[in-house]
Design an enzyme around this catalytic site. Structure first.
Site: not given
Ligand code: URA
Length: 216
Positions: A110, A114, A207, A210
């Site tokens: 991602r 953007t 995330d 992560d």
């Molecule tokens: N990706 C993630 O890992 N967490 C989010 O909250 C949104 C996208």
């Protein structure tokens, strides 16, 4: 299983075990090791519901007592397709349940500014007669999910062959997804409240990649 009026293609799997485990995943104190284990367990439990409508066929077998026509999953069976990288954690749980499934990969990252997906890898098994379960823990903006379904459609896989499975979705992302693919079923453990300005799901779990891999 809970239905949501605004999203007719969405199933929220509100089984108590799934909800309990999800709460621990959300908790910021949960270690990488436990997070990974819980994602695997939830995915296995979700897989039980996601595969509920797979067609069965009868196969003649011999038990120690008699011959019988017994149900087996019909056709070419399943492919699990994680969207990299966090989808891998969900694929592991599904594969415990369906060890014979083929595995494809869709690699997307991602863009930080953007929030749009960029594709860097697509590897898929042959598709004829196969059901594809796309997996990604977070359906946030919905753009990656839409893109991943498009990847399958562009390779000749039909909409009826595709199921999308996420852990947590945002309403904003579900709207984007439904605009593009209203006929693709989506299974989640939770439909959360909203997306924040950084496109993170709130309350969410941070995330997912992560937390799953212990990166920053
Ligand atoms: N990706 C993630 O890992 N967490 C989010 O909250 C949104 C996208």
């Amino acid at each position: 299983m809970r239905r949501v009026e605004e999203f007719p293609n969405l199933c929220v799997l509100d089984h108590p075990l799934i909800q309990h485990k999800l709460t621990h995943m959300r908790d910021e104190r949960t270690s990488t090791r436990t997070f990974r284990q819980l994602l695997r367990e939830i995915s296995l439990l979700m897989g039980y519901e996601v595969t509920r409508n797979l067609p069965l066929a009868l196969e003649r077998i011999q038990t120690p007592l008699v011959t019988m026509d017994a149900p087996v999953i019909a056709g070419r069976k399943l492919a699990v397709v994680p969207i990299l990288r966090a989808g891998n954690g969900m694929a592991d749980g599904l594969l415990e349940l369906i060890p014979g499934a083929r595995v494809g990969h869709v690699g997307l990252y991602r863009d930080h500014d953007t929030h749009r997906p960029h594709e860097y890898l697509v590897k898929l098994p042959d598709s004829e007669g196969r059901t594809f379960i796309l997996v990604d823990p977070m359906l946030a903006t919905g753009h990656s999910a839409v893109h991943a379904v498009n990847v399958l459609l562009e390779r000749g896989i039909s909409r009826e062959q595709i199921i999308f499975m996420a852990l947590v979705a945002a309403p904003e992302g579900m709207r984007v997804f439904n605009e593009a693919h209203p006929d693709v079923p989506v299974y989640v453990a939770s439909l959360d409240d909203h997306l924040n300005e950084q496109a993170y799901i709130v309350p969410g779990l941070g995330d997912a990649g992560d937390r799953l891999f212990g990166t920053k």
